[in-house]
Design a protein around this motif. Structure first.
Motif, PDB file in Angstrom:
ATOM      1  N   HIS A   1      90.817  -1.806 -25.823  1.00  0.00           N
ATOM      2  CA  HIS A   1      90.298  -1.179 -24.658  1.00  0.00           C
ATOM      3  C   HIS A   1      91.011  -1.517 -23.576  1.00  0.00           C
ATOM      4  CE1 HIS A   1      88.044  -4.556 -23.729  1.00  0.00           C
ATOM      5  NE2 HIS A   1      87.700  -4.297 -22.513  1.00  0.00           N
ATOM      6  N   VAL A   2      91.810  -2.702 -23.455  1.00  0.00           N
ATOM      7  CA  VAL A   2      92.592  -3.301 -22.247  1.00  0.00           C
ATOM      8  C   VAL A   2      93.646  -2.264 -22.218  1.00  0.00           C
ATOM      9  CG1 VAL A   2      93.751  -4.824 -21.249  1.00  0.00           C
ATOM     10  CG2 VAL A   2      91.793  -5.434 -22.439  1.00  0.00           C
ATOM     11  N   GLY A   3      93.743  -1.559 -20.796  1.00  0.00           N
ATOM     12  CA  GLY A   3      94.672  -0.629 -20.660  1.00  0.00           C
ATOM     13  C   GLY A   3      94.916   0.657 -21.223  1.00  0.00           C
ATOM     14  N   VAL A   4      93.653   1.068 -21.817  1.00  0.00           N
ATOM     15  CA  VAL A   4      93.531   2.445 -22.531  1.00  0.00           C
ATOM     16  C   VAL A   4      93.558   3.492 -21.638  1.00  0.00           C
ATOM     17  CG1 VAL A   4      91.147   2.528 -22.184  1.00  0.00           C
ATOM     18  CG2 VAL A   4      92.181   3.713 -24.369  1.00  0.00           C
ATOM     19  N   SER A   5      94.401   4.684 -22.208  1.00  0.00           N
ATOM     20  CA  SER A   5      94.793   5.890 -21.232  1.00  0.00           C
ATOM     21  C   SER A   5      93.645   6.858 -21.692  1.00  0.00           C
ATOM     22  CB  SER A   5      96.111   6.100 -21.604  1.00  0.00           C
ATOM     23  OG  SER A   5      96.447   6.652 -22.907  1.00  0.00           O
ATOM     24  N   TYR A   6      93.645   7.896 -21.093  1.00  0.00           N
ATOM     25  CA  TYR A   6      93.134   9.092 -21.282  1.00  0.00           C
ATOM     26  C   TYR A   6      93.797   9.771 -22.558  1.00  0.00           C
ATOM     27  CZ  TYR A   6      91.795  14.235 -21.176  1.00  0.00           C
ATOM     28  OH  TYR A   6      91.146  15.309 -21.779  1.00  0.00           O
ATOM     29  N   GLU A   7      95.062   9.757 -22.441  1.00  0.00           N
ATOM     30  CA  GLU A   7      95.589  10.311 -23.792  1.00  0.00           C
ATOM     31  C   GLU A   7      95.292   9.609 -25.000  1.00  0.00           C
ATOM     32  OE1 GLU A   7      97.267   9.567 -21.042  1.00  0.00           O
ATOM     33  OE2 GLU A   7      97.863  11.560 -20.349  1.00  0.00           O
ATOM     34  N   ASP A   8      95.101   8.057 -25.311  1.00  0.00           N
ATOM     35  CA  ASP A   8      94.449   7.615 -26.291  1.00  0.00           C
ATOM     36  C   ASP A   8      93.078   8.110 -26.671  1.00  0.00           C
ATOM     37  OD1 ASP A   8      96.706   5.868 -26.423  1.00  0.00           O
ATOM     38  OD2 ASP A   8      95.770   4.412 -24.976  1.00  0.00           O
ATOM     39  N   LEU A   9      92.266   8.316 -25.614  1.00  0.00           N
ATOM     40  CA  LEU A   9      91.019   8.853 -25.833  1.00  0.00           C
ATOM     41  C   LEU A   9      91.125  10.101 -26.485  1.00  0.00           C
ATOM     42  CD1 LEU A   9      87.778   8.838 -25.594  1.00  0.00           C
ATOM     43  CD2 LEU A   9      87.945   9.716 -23.312  1.00  0.00           C
ATOM     44  N   PHE A  10      91.904  11.080 -25.895  1.00  0.00           N
ATOM     45  CA  PHE A  10      91.983  12.381 -26.397  1.00  0.00           C
ATOM     46  C   PHE A  10      92.382  12.807 -27.689  1.00  0.00           C
ATOM     47  CE2 PHE A  10      93.939  16.830 -26.105  1.00  0.00           C
ATOM     48  CZ  PHE A  10      92.447  17.576 -26.169  1.00  0.00           C
ATOM     49  N   SER A  11      93.472  11.906 -27.938  1.00  0.00           N
ATOM     50  CA  SER A  11      94.085  11.744 -29.279  1.00  0.00           C
ATOM     51  C   SER A  11      92.936  11.392 -30.131  1.00  0.00           C
ATOM     52  CB  SER A  11      94.923  10.667 -29.451  1.00  0.00           C
ATOM     53  OG  SER A  11      95.617  10.800 -30.798  1.00  0.00           O
ATOM     54  N   ALA A  12      92.078  10.567 -29.954  1.00  0.00           N
ATOM     55  CA  ALA A  12      90.992  10.079 -30.923  1.00  0.00           C
ATOM     56  C   ALA A  12      90.003  11.301 -30.880  1.00  0.00           C
ATOM     57  CB  ALA A  12      90.031   9.105 -30.373  1.00  0.00           C
ATOM     58  N   LEU A  13      89.640  12.092 -30.098  1.00  0.00           N
ATOM     59  CA  LEU A  13      88.619  13.286 -30.129  1.00  0.00           C
ATOM     60  C   LEU A  13      89.255  14.217 -30.808  1.00  0.00           C
ATOM     61  CD1 LEU A  13      87.508  13.516 -26.613  1.00  0.00           C
ATOM     62  CD2 LEU A  13      86.370  12.615 -28.446  1.00  0.00           C
ATOM     63  N   GLN A  14      90.802  14.316 -30.799  1.00  0.00           N
ATOM     64  CA  GLN A  14      91.391  15.384 -31.479  1.00  0.00           C
ATOM     65  C   GLN A  14      91.399  14.908 -33.146  1.00  0.00           C
ATOM     66  OE1 GLN A  14      95.513  15.343 -29.555  1.00  0.00           O
ATOM     67  NE2 GLN A  14      94.975  17.307 -29.107  1.00  0.00           N
ATOM     68  N   ARG A  15      91.294  13.818 -33.621  1.00  0.00           N
ATOM     69  CA  ARG A  15      91.386  13.307 -34.896  1.00  0.00           C
ATOM     70  C   ARG A  15      90.017  13.604 -35.484  1.00  0.00           C
ATOM     71  NH1 ARG A  15      93.021   7.200 -35.189  1.00  0.00           N
ATOM     72  NH2 ARG A  15      92.049   7.582 -37.291  1.00  0.00           N
TER      73      ARG A  15
END
Length: 281
Positions: free
Chosen positions: A257-271
């Motif tokens: 979670h350190v340095g996590v970005s919005y793109e990382d979150l949205f990629s997980a939501l897409q999965r």
């Protein structure tokens, strides 16, 4: 005869100088004239265009960068085939970062997720929920440029009791701060409560079943079960995260979670949106 030739040569030399001077003078005049001509032509073209749009700045106001991000994130959530109603953030790392967790919470709410649960195995966020609350409000301002009543609302729930935290805000989005006490320990407490009810002859052993236990575990909670849990860290374990409530939950692992970005979150939501959930079938 020599004198005549010398005189003619001097005359030609003077005429040559006069010729060069006249050419230079004409070039300068022509350049100046062309410059004025082009200037007048450009003025004739530009001035009518400027006069025809007197309020051009007011026609299409340029939104701020943060406002643009807020609308983009909202549009991202609507673009997904399915969006979790309740998402869990499971921190399987020893040193949780408040700013990174606050960013994740704000992003989840910005895309339209109604319930967010934050869990760490050491209960750090539960013990310091005031600090987490302050960081979330700070990140709302920095990321979304929301102030006052326009801010995304956050509600802290103290599980296992009927009382809510004193920092509750009346709102449409709920943040639950969880610890191991809300997992296996809560099941043990519920089982002990049922045993006391049988001992005091308030219930019989035949009255105890899965439905009764389920209603007891949920008696003070209107929050739905998590649809998706994002696990941050190298540990391949749920670490006691609400074992009773994750029977149909989708788990997605992220490195940290350190340095996590919005793109990382949205990629997980897409999965999550593209996965097929059979719901036990």
């Amino acid at each position: 005869m020599a004198i005549v030739y010398e005189f003619v040569w001097q005359v030609l030399h003077v005429l040559l100088h006069i010729h060069r001077t006249l050419i230079t003078w004409f070039r300068i005049r022509l350049r100046n004239w062309n410059g004025r001509l082009w200037s007048r032509a450009l003025t004739a073209l530009i001035v009518p265009m400027a006069l025809s749009f007197p309020n051009q700045k007011n026609i299409v106001p340029a939104p701020g960068k943060r406002v643009g991000r807020r609308y983009r994130w909202g549009a991202d959530g609507k673009s997904l085939e399915k969006l979790p109603d309740h998402i869990g953030l499971l921190i399987a790392e020893e040193e949780p970062r408040y700013t990174d967790i606050a960013n994740l919470v704000v992003w989840c709410m910005a895309v339209g997720i109604s319930y967010v649960s934050v869990y760490d195995n050491y209960g750090v966020f539960r013990r310091n929920n005031s600090r987490l609350m302050d960081e979330i409000l700070k990140q709302q301002q920095e990321l979304l440029d929301l102030e006052g009543s326009k801010q995304l609302c956050v509600e802290f729930l103290n599980n296992g009791t009927d009382k809510q935290d004193q920092q509750v805000l009346s709102c449409q989005s709920v943040l639950k701060v969880l610890s191991p006490d809300d997992g296996k320990l809560r099941i043990v407490q519920a089982a002990q409560q049922l045993c006391r009810a049988v001992e005091q002859r308030e219930k019989t052993s035949e009255d105890i079943n899965v439905t009764v236990l389920d209603s007891l575990l949920r008696e003070s909670k209107s929050t739905p079960d998590p649809d998706l849990v994002l696990k941050f860290g190298p540990v391949e374990s749920t670490l006691g995260f609400l074992p009773w409530h994750i029977r149909l939950t989708e788990f997605i692992s992220l490195p940290s979670h350190v340095g996590v970005s919005y793109e990382d979150l949205f990629s997980a939501l897409q999965r999550y949106a593209s996965c097929e959930q059979r719901l036990g079938k």
